[in-house]
Design an enzyme around this catalytic site. Structure first.
Site, PDB file in Angstrom:
ATOM      1  N   HIS A   1      18.053  13.773 107.345  1.00  0.00           N
ATOM      2  CA  HIS A   1      18.757  13.952 108.490  1.00  0.00           C
ATOM      3  C   HIS A   1      18.247  15.195 109.492  1.00  0.00           C
ATOM      4  CE1 HIS A   1      21.841  10.634 108.277  1.00  0.00           C
ATOM      5  NE2 HIS A   1      20.892  10.258 107.645  1.00  0.00           N
TER       6      HIS A   1
ATOM      7  N   SER B   1      13.767  10.593 110.394  1.00  0.00           N
ATOM      8  CA  SER B   1      12.833   9.589 109.617  1.00  0.00           C
ATOM      9  C   SER B   1      11.330   9.532 110.232  1.00  0.00           C
ATOM     10  CB  SER B   1      13.044   8.051 109.999  1.00  0.00           C
ATOM     11  OG  SER B   1      14.752   8.143 109.362  1.00  0.00           O
TER      12      SER B   1
ATOM     13  N   LYS C   1      20.043  -4.128 110.576  1.00  0.00           N
ATOM     14  CA  LYS C   1      18.797  -4.526 109.751  1.00  0.00           C
ATOM     15  C   LYS C   1      18.846  -4.221 108.360  1.00  0.00           C
ATOM     16  CE  LYS C   1      13.889  -3.957 110.701  1.00  0.00           C
ATOM     17  NZ  LYS C   1      12.941  -2.971 111.638  1.00  0.00           N
ATOM     18  N   ASP C   2      19.555  -2.997 107.924  1.00  0.00           N
ATOM     19  CA  ASP C   2      19.578  -2.970 106.748  1.00  0.00           C
ATOM     20  C   ASP C   2      20.619  -3.903 106.038  1.00  0.00           C
ATOM     21  OD1 ASP C   2      18.105  -0.731 106.576  1.00  0.00           O
ATOM     22  OD2 ASP C   2      19.465   0.840 106.499  1.00  0.00           O
TER      23      ASP C   2
ATOM     24  N   GLU D   1       9.434  -0.614  78.943  1.00  0.00           N
ATOM     25  CA  GLU D   1       9.804  -1.743  79.965  1.00  0.00           C
ATOM     26  C   GLU D   1       8.730  -1.462  80.949  1.00  0.00           C
ATOM     27  OE1 GLU D   1      12.409  -3.408  78.946  1.00  0.00           O
ATOM     28  OE2 GLU D   1      13.930  -2.665  80.384  1.00  0.00           O
TER      29      GLU D   1
END
Lengths: 408, 261
Positions: free
Chosen positions: A211, A215, A239-240, A283
């Site tokens: 922040h 972005s 959108k998220d 894994e």
């Protein structure tokens, strides 16, 4: 609601500005208007972390960290605890989803140059999260105390015996004894419970750094004014949320219909120090690193190479000297990006197979290429690559793209 | 926009493919050259259910054949009621076994018939006793067998039907081992457990080797995953809900973003 002018809201706001902070960072936060769906994976990772912590806390209420009881306590969760099977499968496969999401998030950063100035610290914090996740996942895999839990722990902790002089002492210290035993299981449980909260702390710093610098975006150019940005809410919240729906569809399909797909059948056999499984495999999300570990013929060298393969990401912002961030405008880097991705898949494939025959050679070539990508290709590209011209601004690019697409 | 949507789907597809790739390579190597074939199981697929009659027959095979050597330590007698045994039947099956309990008020241990709350009583008191009675081999607990082997139910069925009277030419058999084309290494310490008419089915089904193997495998698939039916039926409802919710969110997303263009 988030700008209280009177009453109890104002009383709180005057003393602790929670409302304005929430508004500032969750609603008004100016976000580039051109983010594509690859930018969904950050918030997905955050939500997966929450799912892991919530399911993990509930599982811990029923789990017994003792070598004689751990295996059966997990089976008790599966059989006798109400929806225990659901909790456990959510947690088990949540780990897999967490790594899928985070790996995509990292490769998105690599493609669009999100690690470049001014986002270096944001990038570092991300690598710290990855390292913490790996430690947490490794220790979590030990808890069911099946054959792969036990032998995986034995192999991985034994890596530290490669350290000169004090190696053996370090291993004894890690185990809390002279073999992998109850003390080992107990401390791994303790740390497996602790580290996720450390991750939460680093995630908050990651978001804080984000922040501050804002972005990155697919064009890799800075926002130059209000015409380039849109508020986080409602545009990216919705959108998220849509992305979250798709994520849940995939995640829950695995949980309900293929819950053991990513697991090893051997881990449904109780740990037995007297019987070594024919193939000890970690894994899936560790397989590329496992391949690098085994590619170096020397034990200490292998351990160093494995750690270096992640630590090298810390200096990536200085190895890649190109001024242009996004691979969209770096025609040659773009191709090497995809080659690098293929290389990581090859390493994973090698890691899943026994180190025999052609896999040895393939693993070594892929390991050399992995490091050459960072140490040779990226510095050279920074010097010689001809980048394509950058658009003037995000807004200009979005408008011209809209014109083009309406024409086409 | 089309492009973005495509990329998004591609991202998930790639991630899934990665998992499948690693997962499969991981599993392919251990099964190696073993010869067992895929069978039709009623519990496979998204609507999978255990065939109740097969479970009942499978339980009978376990009781009459397997249970003399193999335990089922994670399953309680009360669990039989989950697969439509009546309480009376389950109690009866339990009471056929003796368990040690105590101490009583006088401080003595005593034995009593098993109850619904007891787990299936093990055939041997400990591993040493089991090995002593079995030529040094340890018959593993079967509760999780179907989950604990690559190939799962197909593997188990393959082993039960994979015995051959004589080893193929050139195969040197170790002492006390039997040739089985589905077992890793082809040499297994367990003699062929199931022969034609090893049991007499209560429901009159002809007790062929294939039939009994299939039934007991079904039973052991249930002991390994007793939650399977509940999991799958809940899963379908959950996925339908998530699908509708996601479609709705997509519509909302389109609508909100349309303000920008």
């Amino acid at each position: 609601m988030l700008s209280p002018e009177k009453g109890i809201g104002k009383w709180i706001e005057d003393r602790l500005p929670v409302f304005s902070i929430a508004r500032h960072s969750l609603i008004d936060y100016p976000t580039p208007r051109n983010l594509n769906y690859w930018w969904n994976f950050g918030s997905l990772a955050g939500i997966t972390l929450v799912i892991m912590i919530v399911t993990g806390i509930v599982l811990a209420m029923q789990y017994t960290p003792h070598v004689d009881m751990a295996f059966n306590s997990v089976e008790r969760i599966m059989r006798d605890v109400n929806y225990g099977w659901l909790l456990r499968y959510l947690h088990m496969n949540g780990g897999t989803m967490f790594f899928i999401v985070v790996y995509i998030h990292i490769f998105r950063g690599l493609y669009y140059g999100s690690y470049k100035a001014p986002r270096e610290i944001l990038w570092w914090l991300g690598i710290v999260i990855l390292l913490l996740m790996m430690a947490t996942a490794f220790m979590g895999y030990v808890l069911p105390w099946g054959q792969m839990s036990f032998w995986g722990t034995t192999v991985i902790t034994n890596m530290f015996s490669a350290v000169p002089l004090v190696g053996e002492d370090i291993v004894t210290w890690l185990w809390g004894g002279f073999t992998v035993g109850n003390a080992t299981l107990n401390r791994f449980f303790s740390l497996h419970y602790l580290l996720p909260f450390v991750i939460v702390g680093v995630v908050l710093m990651h978001i804080w750094a984000l922040h501050t610098v804002k972005s990155n975006n697919p064009l890799g150019i800075d926002m130059k004014g209000p015409q380039d940005s849109i508020p986080f809410h409602p545009y990216y919240t919705v959108k998220d949320n849509f992305g979250l729906g798709v994520f849940f569809f995939v995640y829950l399909t695995i949980v309900f219909f293929f819950p053991n797909f990513f697991g090893e059948p051997d881990n449904y056999i109780p740990a037995n120090p007297m019987a070594t499984p024919p193939h000890i495999v970690p894994e899936w999300y560790f397989l590329p690193f496992y391949a690098i570990l085994r590619a170096v013929p020397d034990k200490l060298g292998g351990v160093i190479a494995m750690f270096a393969s992640i630590l090298i990401l810390f200096v990536l912002p200085w190895l890649d000297r190109a001024r242009v961030r996004s691979a969209r405008f770096r025609p040659i880097y773009k191709q090497f990006f995809w080659l690098f991705l293929v290389d990581c898949f090859v390493l994973g494939w090698v890691g899943a197979n026994p180190p025999e025959g052609m896999f040895v050679t393939i693993g070594q070539v892929a390991t050399i290429y992995y490091f050459a990508h960072f140490l040779i290709l990226l510095p050279l590209l920074g010097m010689f690559e001809k980048t394509r011209p950058l658009p003037e601004s995000i807004a200009a690019s979005v408008t011209s793209a809209a014109v083009t697409s309406s024409k086409g | 926009m089309k492009m973005h949507r495509f990329l998004f789907v591609a991202a998930f597809a790639a991630a899934m493919a990665a998992g499948l790739l690693f997962g499969n390579f991981g599993s392919a190597k251990a099964s190696g050259d073993l010869a067992f074939e895929h069978q039709e199981w009623t519990f496979n697929g998204i609507f999978g259910r255990f065939d109740r009659a097969a479970l009942r027959r499978g339980h009978q095979v376990y009781q009459e054949v397997c249970s003399s050597c193999h335990g089922l330590s994670l399953v309680a007698y009360r669990n039989l009621m989950d697969i439509d045994f009546s309480e009376e039947e389950a109690k009866e099956i339990a009471a056929e076994n003796e368990v040690e309990d105590g101490p009583n008020n006088e401080g003595e241990m005593f034995t009593r018939p098993a109850k619904l709350s007891d787990r299936f009583v093990a055939p041997f008191p400990n591993e040493q006793a089991a090995r002593y009675s079995n030529n040094g081999a340890y018959p593993p607990d079967l509760s999780l067998m179907v989950k604990a082997r690559k190939g799962g139910a197909d593997y188990l069925y393959g082993v039960l039907t994979g015995y051959e009277d004589e080893a193929p030419e050139g195969v040197e058999m170790m002492d006390g081992m039997y040739f089985n084309h589905s077992f890793p290494g082809h040499q297994i310490a367990m003699p062929q457990p199931i022969y034609e008419d090893s049991v007499e089915y209560e429901d009159g089904t002809p007790a062929t080797v294939a039939q009994m193997s299939k039934d007991v495998t079904t039973f052991l698939a249930w002991t390994a995953e007793p939650e399977l039916e509940e999991r799958k039926s809940l899963g379908i409802k959950v996925l339908i809900f998530v699908l509708l919710l996601t479609a709705l969110l997509y519509a909302v997303k389109r609508r909100i973003w349309s303000k920008l263009h």
